[in-house]
Design a protein around this motif. Sequence first.
Motif, PDB file in Angstrom:
ATOM      1  N   THR A 356       0.949  -1.139   0.107  1.00  0.00           N
ATOM      2  CA  THR A 356      -0.204   0.095  -0.454  1.00  0.00           C
ATOM      3  C   THR A 356       0.880   1.543   0.050  1.00  0.00           C
ATOM      4  O   THR A 356       1.486   1.044   0.904  1.00  0.00           O
ATOM      5  N   GLU A 357       0.768   2.211  -0.872  1.00  0.00           N
ATOM      6  CA  GLU A 357       1.774   3.071  -0.910  1.00  0.00           C
ATOM      7  C   GLU A 357       1.303   4.030  -0.020  1.00  0.00           C
ATOM      8  O   GLU A 357      -0.421   4.544   0.326  1.00  0.00           O
ATOM      9  N   TYR A 360      -2.069   6.472   0.234  1.00  0.00           N
ATOM     10  CA  TYR A 360      -3.525   5.946  -0.286  1.00  0.00           C
ATOM     11  C   TYR A 360      -3.999   4.965   1.396  1.00  0.00           C
ATOM     12  O   TYR A 360      -4.793   5.784   2.447  1.00  0.00           O
ATOM     13  N   ASN A 361      -2.166   5.396   2.359  1.00  0.00           N
ATOM     14  CA  ASN A 361      -2.603   5.334   3.639  1.00  0.00           C
ATOM     15  C   ASN A 361      -3.304   6.194   4.162  1.00  0.00           C
ATOM     16  O   ASN A 361      -3.661   5.953   5.885  1.00  0.00           O
ATOM     17  N   TYR A 371      -7.441  10.168  -4.012  1.00  0.00           N
ATOM     18  CA  TYR A 371      -7.545   8.637  -4.182  1.00  0.00           C
ATOM     19  C   TYR A 371      -8.331   8.209  -3.561  1.00  0.00           C
ATOM     20  O   TYR A 371      -8.354   8.081  -2.360  1.00  0.00           O
ATOM     21  N   ALA A 382       4.107   2.615   8.285  1.00  0.00           N
ATOM     22  CA  ALA A 382       4.580   1.772   6.673  1.00  0.00           C
ATOM     23  C   ALA A 382       5.266   0.539   6.846  1.00  0.00           C
ATOM     24  O   ALA A 382       4.981   0.098   6.310  1.00  0.00           O
TER      25      ALA A 382
END
Length: 403
Positions: A356-357, A360-361, A371, A382
């Motif tokens: 997940t980039e 987007y998180n 997004y 992350a």
Amino acid sequence: HQYFCFFSLCFLMTSLGGQFSAKRLGDSPFTIRTEVLGGVESRGVLRKISDMLEVILKRMDTLSALDTGLVERIQAIAQNVSNMAIRVEQILQNSIYNFTLFSAVRDGTSSQCEVPRDPRFPECPGKVDWMRARWTSDPCYAFYGVDGSDCSFLIYLSEVEWFCPPLAWRNNSSPPTQLTHQTKAPKRQAAFRTDLSVLLDQVGTGKESLSFMKRRIRRLAQQWATAANRLDSKLEQRWRDQKKILVHVGFLTEESGDVFSPKVLKGGPLGEMVQWADILTALHVLGHNLKISMSVKELQGFLGVPPGRGSCPLTGPLPFDLIYTDYHGLQQMKQHMGLSLKKHKCHIRVIDTFGTEPAYNHEEYATLHGYRTNWGYWNLNARQYMTMFRKDKIIALCYIFML
């Protein structure tokens, strides 16, 4: 006459014992009314006891001429009756107070249940208004004693949730739920394992997806043992805490639809099952204490979630050091953990097959830039995302997360 005093005293003790035998501190709080209504009669018995004690004291000179053993028995009985009288008086006083308070709480008329305007708890009035309108929307509120009165709202919002200040008239010897610190169990050392039979039993049966995962675990058992022995020699008996870990395989639960299991033998995607099999084996081989959940019911049981629709938070500390799950499981946890998910979010590790980039998180950033996704907006660190790795890196990765 002395013997008459003695046997009269015994008679009064017997009467007293029969009168109060059913009224003990451990009885239900709803028996308070019975104790209070019997207060007049009880005090009459106490007066008789006091009168008898005075007679005994006045006759002690005469009684001293009796047998020494009999005198000692009478003195012991007198002391016991005196102690009992004090105890009964305490019970009656507490009962009157508790009954009065219970009636006020039940009727919602107690001035002690006025909604506080405390700048330290600015959300309290709004939360009380919400409870007034919607406390029946989830059975978990009634489970915690909410009955529609303002008193019950304030008790819940101050002791189960944390939006209102603790009530002064409540027993606040224990801090509110969200601040409770239980004594932690002593740390145990994690020892490497090479026997996978316990893990295979935990994975369970009944689905082709589980059979596939177990076949993979068995097939690679020797490689896992070799890797464990190699890592053990490198660490040179270095201490590692044994972690309590919940592994909730959300995408295989019936609640998520489990579209994978029927397709295992029909060319369906197997990457997720490969990843889960390797992570389960890695955690087991590293020596950690695993619980494996394959349904929402098991998830609720392991976490200790109150009954209902998930509006109420957990009432105690999280029983796990780490929780491994996926996006399906994360959504299920959100539905059933209520406010507790935010509090315990740092314990979660998300098995995110393709990653997940960060854009987007991060919910605010993703929303600002349009997004849209069904799997983002969780605002996790992350490093909490675990993506596809070669199996020879799994142990090293899990070990890093255990530190």
